[in-house]
Enzyme design. Structure first.
Site, short mmCIF file in Angstrom:
data_model
loop_
_atom_site.label_atom_id
_atom_site.label_comp_id
_atom_site.label_asym_id
_atom_site.label_seq_id
_atom_site.Cartn_x
_atom_site.Cartn_y
_atom_site.Cartn_z
CB CYS B 133 40.34 20.95 -10.18
SG CYS B 133 38.79 20.82 -8.95
CG HIS B 246 36.46 17.58 -11.76
ND1 HIS B 246 36.28 16.34 -10.88
CD2 HIS B 246 36.69 18.63 -11.15
CE1 HIS B 246 36.43 16.88 -9.93
NE2 HIS B 246 36.87 18.03 -9.97
#
Lengths: 340, 340
Positions: B133, B246
């Site tokens: 990711c 993130h």
């Protein structure tokens, strides 16, 4: 052995760093003959502790420094610009925690572990500047490495805690936390955006080159303290939802190789900084366990394989203590011991 | 125009990414003829929604893939190793979100915005791997820059949210928050240490070179997707108390100069990524305002003055969506449109 004692003033005594300066002066048993607490008009009359007694806060003014030997300033850059010269005029040596004088050529900028001898130049203006908190935490880790091999470049990303923006900013993060649990609207005042469950890549104001002032301080102040205008420090300063202690991911490039083993040996032997680097046991520095102390901790030490002579590490320190109050008191101690 | 429809299986349907894969398949109106939800034995019998109906979860087993055309896996590396070959054997093409097959030479590793043509190589093993990711979010931003000038080196620090470790990890951060407000002891299970009011420089396990597996993935997977074994990516991956999305502070060195203006132009024209870079108006990407969408946002774009041809920026993306579920569904869409 008799020890000389000093009249000490703390300007900004009611702020987060000012209160901690008082605490650190007590903890380290600084040789105080007389203690004077100074703050803005609205705090006048407050009583703050000093060694079991209470001292009334007086107004920070040009006349408040009469008879003072050492004045520790943490009342913001504007107050420092306004009153530090008056304190010097009155005969005090000023240790200033603001950014007001840091880059002036005739004002030494000092982290004792890095460039204590620069304190001697206090005579030029009567002022010694305390560096930026994020810079202090980084340079205590860089110093032993730099002494082994000159550092050419630093790339650093910070994870800075709420209290770096003051006591009310830390309170705001706590309040946001309580509001979230209660399902109440989350109020934002101290920061540009909600900090709880967020990170904000914005500390201090922006400059023309796209870096913030905070980021440029890390570059400019590091060069000044190392007396090296070849070293380049590129940083991204980010606020994270942590109460106290700043963390930094640091990648350096050095003139000759420093192996991770050598780095651990050098940092272990240096003052003010300790190695905490046993990842297999989940041991590395973290802000939650660093707040409240004066030591900066270094971990995640590894060869940076992406560049020749590269080294990466992670450093954490309490930015209110070593990053501000303790560093200022250390400077005052050296002044007291060696110069006054 | 008639459109071909497919039998689709989601392996790991009850996990955070699995549930989101189902949601994204619905949102994007993926041409599904039959939908099959698979999970471990303890979830069998649960009923999950699909386009207004409910589908019962079946056990993830080798026999569960009979008749399936496309199997999306997000059940952990062990399950992928165990069952992906059986799914392929049964005639399905597997899009695998785990790290199990990512670095295998005969398994394409794909972010459609970066290397969609690699999907053609699915025929070798019947498997296409979805990247890590944190890597996905970074490479969608790197791609338009790379196409303008080859990137030699990347130094990146991540600010990774709790949900990257799964739904129960996000729940743990919320529970720690509630416990802190109540004054209760704070329980730690999902992470190595308390995450609330802390940052943890430790994601996935450590490797011999001092980097974590997560950090090495950013290096290895980036090289594989760019078909460039000269590019070097050195990262520090850090967990922060954020629920979802993130953030990454990225410093790159390119073969020829990319000015910030050029970078903004290139990124603005690229798919999957948008520029959000108006610092004077406190506008830059932040995880709190990015979670829930598929676009990655880039801001804080500036010349990195510490190196020749240096550029720094800040990128934020929802790691459960673009960083996992959406990317997998995008791959499945290309498979469906062009190959099956």
């Amino acid at each position: 052995m008799s020890r000389k004692e000093f009249s000490v003033a703390v300007a900004g005594a009611t702020g987060a760093v000012g209160e901690l300066m008082i605490k650190v002066l007590e903890e380290r048993n600084f040789p105080v003959r007389e203690m004077r607490y100074l703050a803005s008009a609205r705090s006048v009359g407050k009583r703050l502790a000093w060694k079991g007694e209470e001292i009334e806060v007086r107004e920070l003014s040009a006349r408040a420094f009469s008879g003072v030997d050492i004045a520790l300033f943490s009342a913001g850059g504007g107050r420092s610009l306004e009153f530090a010269p008056a304190a010097v005029e009155a005969g005090a040596v000023v240790v200033d925690n603001s950014s007001a004088f840091r880059m002036e050529a005739d004002v030494p900028l000092v982290v004792p572990e890095v460039n204590a001898p620069d304190i001697a130049n206090y005579t030029q203006r009567g002022i010694i500047a305390n560096p930026n908190c994020t810079t202090i935490i980084m340079v205590v880790a860089l110093k032993p490495l730099y002494d082994f091999s000159r550092i050419r470049r630093v790339v650093v990303s910070s994870y800075q805690s709420a209290s770096g923006a003051g006591a009310q900013a830390m309170e705001e993060l706590k309040e946001q936390t309580r509001s979230w649990v209660k399902g109440d609207p989350i109020e934002v005042k101290a920061f540009q955006h909600q900090l709880l469950f967020n990170v904000i890549p914005h500390i201090d104001s922006f400059t023309d080159n796209g870096y913030t002032k905070e980021e440029m301080k890390m570059h400019n102040e590091t060069r000044k303290m190392f007396h090296d205008d070849q070293i380049r420090v590129s940083s991204t300063c980010v606020r994270v939802p942590v109460l106290t202690a700043h963390s930094e991911a640091v990648a350096i490039e050095t003139e000759s190789e420093i192996t991770p083993e050598k780095a651990r040996e050098l940092i272990s032997a240096a003052p003010g900084v300790e190695v905490l680097d046993d990842p297999e046991r989940n041991s590395y520095p973290m802000p939650l366990f660093t707040a409240g102390g004066d030591t900066c901790y270094v971990g995640r030490i590894r060869r940076d394989f992406s560049v020749e002579n590269g080294l990466s590490f992670w450093v954490v320190g309490d930015q209110l203590r070593k990053g501000a109050a303790t560093n200022a008191v250390q400077i005052a101690e050296i002044l007291a011991d060696q110069y006054l």
